[in-house]
Design an enzyme around this catalytic site. Sequence first.
Site, PDB file in Angstrom:
ATOM      1  N   GLY A  93     -59.274  16.685  -0.722  1.00  0.00           N
ATOM      2  CA  GLY A  93     -58.934  15.308  -0.414  1.00  0.00           C
ATOM      3  C   GLY A  93     -60.142  14.572   0.138  1.00  0.00           C
ATOM      4  O   GLY A  93     -61.256  15.107   0.187  1.00  0.00           O
ATOM      5  N   GLU A 115     -66.559  22.235   3.839  1.00  0.00           N
ATOM      6  CA  GLU A 115     -66.239  21.438   2.660  1.00  0.00           C
ATOM      7  C   GLU A 115     -67.505  21.055   1.902  1.00  0.00           C
ATOM      8  O   GLU A 115     -67.538  21.101   0.663  1.00  0.00           O
ATOM      9  CB  GLU A 115     -65.469  20.180   3.068  1.00  0.00           C
TER      10      GLU A 115
END
Length: 247
Positions: A93, A115
């Site tokens: 996301g 990430e």
Amino acid sequence: MSAAPFSADINRDALKRAAAEAAVELVQDGMVVGLGTGSTAAFAVEALARRHRQGLRFLGIPTSEPTAGHARAAGIPLTSFAEHRQIDLTIDGADEVERGTLNLIKGLGGALLREKIIAAASRRLAIIVHGTKLVDRLGTRVPVPVEVVAFGLEATREALEVLGASARLRLSPAGDPFVTDGGNRILDCSFGPITDSAQLEQRIERIVGVIESGLFISRADPVFVADAAGVHRLDSARAIAAGHRSW
């Protein structure tokens, strides 16, 4: 009247799930897949787990300990960089997506370092968001998370403020400094709308004490956006030029 927000949340979750399903369709047999962090990425983990039960064979590398736990509980087989240096596709996301460039702000969930490591090792980074995350300029609605070492945090914060940030130490729900999976701290830096996010990313990362920023520049490809009209796909100019839109 009081039921409207609850209904809106249900509808938004349904759209996020639809965007996750669209992104998961990119996964093919034999892939190594990066597993994102956050409420929207969790829908992708659920969709991947279902496809695995249906016979799709892939391995996952999670971007956080909570995602690792979720994936294990769902039956997704996991691997690591020790076994696989290259990731075929990561599904994650984002907190903001800039229209046109598809540049991102990520890290409000606290996993920005892992990430970005996983994004950097991925052939493609598919992003799934609700339409409210689209902005004309990064920094319009959310701060830029910056992961920093705890030692000298005050000096690091001052250096970030010299760049024009209003820097706030992120706290846990208990009121203590938030600690990342890597044992670091996060400064949430509000710059306002950012005119040159690539330059700002470089300036932030030159500061001693900074580990990584939540600016993800020229990494997303594609972005699946869920809104009232359904789910639509945004491809980067890089992907269109390279002829990757079909994958």
